[in-house]
Scaffold this motif. Structure first.
Motif, mmCIF file in Angstrom:
data_model
loop_
_atom_site.group_PDB
_atom_site.id
_atom_site.type_symbol
_atom_site.label_atom_id
_atom_site.label_comp_id
_atom_site.label_asym_id
_atom_site.label_seq_id
_atom_site.Cartn_x
_atom_site.Cartn_y
_atom_site.Cartn_z
ATOM 1 N N SER A 50 0.837 -1.196 0.000
ATOM 2 C CA SER A 50 0.000 0.000 0.000
ATOM 3 C C SER A 50 0.875 1.252 0.000
ATOM 4 O O SER A 50 2.102 1.181 0.168
ATOM 5 N N LEU A 51 0.237 2.404 -0.154
ATOM 6 C CA LEU A 51 0.978 3.657 -0.075
ATOM 7 C C LEU A 51 1.642 3.802 1.292
ATOM 8 O O LEU A 51 2.798 4.232 1.386
ATOM 9 N N ALA A 52 0.939 3.423 2.367
ATOM 10 C CA ALA A 52 1.517 3.503 3.708
ATOM 11 C C ALA A 52 2.705 2.555 3.852
ATOM 12 O O ALA A 52 3.721 2.904 4.459
ATOM 13 N N ASP A 53 2.593 1.353 3.282
ATOM 14 C CA ASP A 53 3.707 0.394 3.328
ATOM 15 C C ASP A 53 4.945 0.961 2.639
ATOM 16 O O ASP A 53 6.071 0.865 3.151
ATOM 17 N N ILE A 54 4.718 1.521 1.459
ATOM 18 C CA ILE A 54 5.831 2.082 0.681
ATOM 19 C C ILE A 54 6.409 3.297 1.396
ATOM 20 O O ILE A 54 7.629 3.482 1.461
ATOM 21 N N GLY A 55 5.530 4.130 1.965
ATOM 22 C CA GLY A 55 5.995 5.285 2.713
ATOM 23 C C GLY A 55 6.882 4.891 3.872
ATOM 24 O O GLY A 55 7.925 5.518 4.124
ATOM 25 N N ALA A 79 -0.530 9.120 8.290
ATOM 26 C CA ALA A 79 -0.496 10.041 7.151
ATOM 27 C C ALA A 79 -1.279 9.521 5.954
ATOM 28 O O ALA A 79 -1.896 10.300 5.221
ATOM 29 N N PHE A 80 -1.268 8.191 5.750
ATOM 30 C CA PHE A 80 -1.823 7.634 4.511
ATOM 31 C C PHE A 80 -2.910 6.587 4.767
ATOM 32 O O PHE A 80 -2.707 5.395 4.504
ATOM 33 N N PRO A 81 -4.092 7.011 5.224
ATOM 34 C CA PRO A 81 -5.202 6.075 5.363
ATOM 35 C C PRO A 81 -5.930 5.842 4.030
ATOM 36 O O PRO A 81 -6.933 5.135 3.978
ATOM 37 N N PHE A 82 -5.431 6.465 2.973
ATOM 38 C CA PHE A 82 -6.025 6.344 1.636
ATOM 39 C C PHE A 82 -4.975 5.797 0.683
ATOM 40 O O PHE A 82 -3.788 5.742 1.002
ATOM 41 N N ASP A 83 -5.412 5.404 -0.525
ATOM 42 C CA ASP A 83 -4.493 4.845 -1.512
ATOM 43 C C ASP A 83 -4.385 5.785 -2.703
ATOM 44 O O ASP A 83 -5.131 6.772 -2.828
ATOM 45 N N LEU A 97 -2.768 7.969 -12.594
ATOM 46 C CA LEU A 97 -2.474 7.805 -11.175
ATOM 47 C C LEU A 97 -3.347 8.791 -10.407
ATOM 48 O O LEU A 97 -3.088 9.996 -10.396
ATOM 49 N N GLU A 98 -4.404 8.289 -9.766
ATOM 50 C CA GLU A 98 -5.356 9.148 -9.074
ATOM 51 C C GLU A 98 -4.826 9.520 -7.692
ATOM 52 O O GLU A 98 -4.728 8.684 -6.796
ATOM 53 N N LEU A 99 -4.542 10.807 -7.535
ATOM 54 C CA LEU A 99 -3.931 11.310 -6.305
ATOM 55 C C LEU A 99 -4.910 12.154 -5.491
ATOM 56 O O LEU A 99 -4.492 12.942 -4.641
ATOM 57 N N PHE A 100 -6.204 11.951 -5.743
ATOM 58 C CA PHE A 100 -7.203 12.813 -5.107
ATOM 59 C C PHE A 100 -8.115 12.059 -4.130
ATOM 60 O O PHE A 100 -9.246 12.468 -3.882
ATOM 61 N N HIS A 101 -7.613 10.987 -3.551
ATOM 62 C CA HIS A 101 -8.450 10.208 -2.631
ATOM 63 C C HIS A 101 -8.226 10.577 -1.164
ATOM 64 O O HIS A 101 -8.769 9.933 -0.268
ATOM 65 N N GLY A 102 -7.435 11.620 -0.920
ATOM 66 C CA GLY A 102 -7.243 12.128 0.434
ATOM 67 C C GLY A 102 -8.314 13.140 0.804
ATOM 68 O O GLY A 102 -9.230 13.425 0.027
ATOM 69 N N PHE A 227 6.660 8.802 -2.923
ATOM 70 C CA PHE A 227 6.091 7.500 -2.559
ATOM 71 C C PHE A 227 5.081 7.022 -3.590
ATOM 72 O O PHE A 227 4.998 5.827 -3.893
ATOM 73 N N TYR A 228 4.265 7.960 -4.124
ATOM 74 C CA TYR A 228 3.207 7.490 -5.030
ATOM 75 C C TYR A 228 3.728 7.159 -6.425
ATOM 76 O O TYR A 228 3.080 6.421 -7.167
ATOM 77 N N TYR A 229 4.891 7.655 -6.798
ATOM 78 C CA TYR A 229 5.511 7.179 -8.038
ATOM 79 C C TYR A 229 5.877 5.691 -7.877
ATOM 80 O O TYR A 229 5.681 4.888 -8.796
#
Length: 435
Positions: A50-55, A79-83, A97-102, A227-229
């Motif tokens: 997940s994004l949190a894992d990668i972060g 920080a990253f409860p969303f993907d 790459l959808e970066l608007f789920h926060g 991280f999201y890249y």
């Protein structure tokens, strides 16, 4: 990990110093050293992370044992409860790459929430209040306001250009209250950014107050954007093709973040810098001449930057060498009419509703793939939800845009802002009245 100024590479500061004192006294920009190099095995094994894992994994690689493992795990989970999912418009060819789920529906949630969590971690060690100053052309302000709202020991002051952000963007900046204050500036984003930069070199002000920035001036806004890249690459690497990223660009922090993770080992084949009529960087990439100027107002307002502050970081990452930069980055720019036409074409061909910034990113990747006839996976960054630009998107596409609940609730909230001229002393006087 240490951080050096682009103007003075020989001297370095700690994580905490770079985090809270965003700009070096020599007016350079902080960069991390050493930048760790992760092996191919790491990037081959990230598909299910997940994004949190990668972060967490990248933060641990960067910071080592300077922040305890448990604290880093908690920090990145908070920080990253969303993907950040990749939606493939053409499987194996073009993805978004959808970066608007926060919470603020924009890519800057990633950097703002990470910074807020990191600052809360360090500020717990002392009782001194931190004053965050941030200039916004649209999305940064909302992400910072929501990311730092009610964070203990932090006050936030947001400067935005009057009449140059969307109505819902303005609501995100001006309705929270509490520890968040908005300054409506009679000027451009560049003038807002100049005021913030002047505050950081105001010796008297900095001696009296602990100032920090949540703009991409602050290296800790950029680091998590990388991280999201990595997350995106993990979602498309099964296609077995080179991966090209198209980044809608204004201040060039987002693209610089991608270059940082590329230099950490992420196998990014190429970058596209996609802009609106504020095309100082695409023009540089085409000619080798860098000529910043006044910003031009466009329908993709979050990219209306005439003098991008992170350009120095982009150059620095490629050894301050034009030939190296131009080998790795291709620039395209689009007029408002071209952007409108692109939004319609994307909707008609793929059934996908894109905000003007995202449309520019998609047009950029399509143009690059067509120009180079490359068998690659192109990923365009979707930097904001179309609802943030609802009147414009509905006018262009002639269809309604649904507003997510977390944005819709702001529509009827009263605006609270302090209007000031685009002058540093006017801001300084007003700012000091609130602290």
């Amino acid at each position: 990990m240490r951080f050096y100024s682009t103007n003075s590479p020989q001297s370095t500061v700690s994580i905490e110093q770079a985090l809270f004192h965003s700009m070096p006294t020599d007016k350079g920009l902080y960069m991390p050293t050493p930048l760790p190099r992760l092996g191919a095995k790491f990037f081959n094994d990230i598909a299910g992370l997940s994004l949190a894992d990668i972060g967490f994994a990248l933060s641990q690689a960067l910071f080592g044992d300077e922040i305890a493992k448990q604290d880093l795990e908690e920090l990145t989970a908070q920080a990253f409860p969303f993907d950040t999912p990749v939606v493939e418009l053409e499987p194996g060819r073009v993805g978004i790459l959808e970066l608007f789920h926060g919470p603020s529906l924009a890519f800057k949630d990633v950097g703002a929430r990470y910074m807020a969590a990191l600052m809360a971690h360090f500020s717990a060690r002392n009782d001194k209040e931190i004053n965050i100053l941030v200039a916004t052309s649209g999305d940064t302000g909302g992400a910072v306001a929501m990311g730092f709202h009610n964070v203990p020991g932090v006050r936030v002051s947001i400067l935005y250009p009057s009449g140059r952000v969307s109505d819902l963007q303005e609501k995100q900046l001006t309705t929270l209250g509490g520890n968040v204050r908005a300054f409506e500036v009679d000027g451009s984003f560049d003038e807002c950014q100049a005021i913030v930069k002047q505050a950081f070199v105001d010796v008297e002000l900095n001696q009296a107050l602990a100032l920090s920035s949540a703009n991409s001036i602050n290296i800790f806004r950029l680091i998590p954007q990388g991280f999201y890249y990595v997350r995106a690459y993990g979602q498309v690497r099964h296609h077995g093709k080179p991966v090209v990223f198209s980044t809608p660009s204004g201040n060039f922090g987002n693209l610089s973040a991608g270059v940082m993770v590329q230099q950490m080992g992420l196998p990014i084949s190429h970058f596209v810098a996609a802009t609106n009529l504020n095309h100082v960087v695409p023009s540089y990439l085409a000619s080798g001449n860098y000529e910043p100027g006044d910003s031009v107002a466009t329908i993709s307002n979050a990219m209306d930057v005439g003098s991008p502050s992170n350009f120095v970081r982009l150059l620095h990452l490629y050894g301050d060498d034009y030939s190296t930069v131009s080998q790795h980055v291709t620039g395209y720019f689009y007029t408002d009419d071209e952007t409108r036409a692109g939004m319609v074409q994307i909707r008609d061909q793929h059934g996908y509703v894109a905000c003007p910034h995202t449309a520019i990113g998609i047009m950029g990747i399509n143009q690059y793939l067509a120009d180079n006839q490359q068998d690659a996976v192109g990923i365009a960054l979707a930097t904001a939800h179309p609802a943030k630009f609802k009147p414009l998107v509905e006018d262009v596409l002639k269809q309604p845009v649904e507003v997510p609940d977390r944005l819709a609730v702001l529509a009827d909230q009263p605006k609270k802002s302090t209007r000031i001229p685009a002058e540093y002393m006017a801001f300084r006087e007003s700012f000091l009245q609130t602290v």
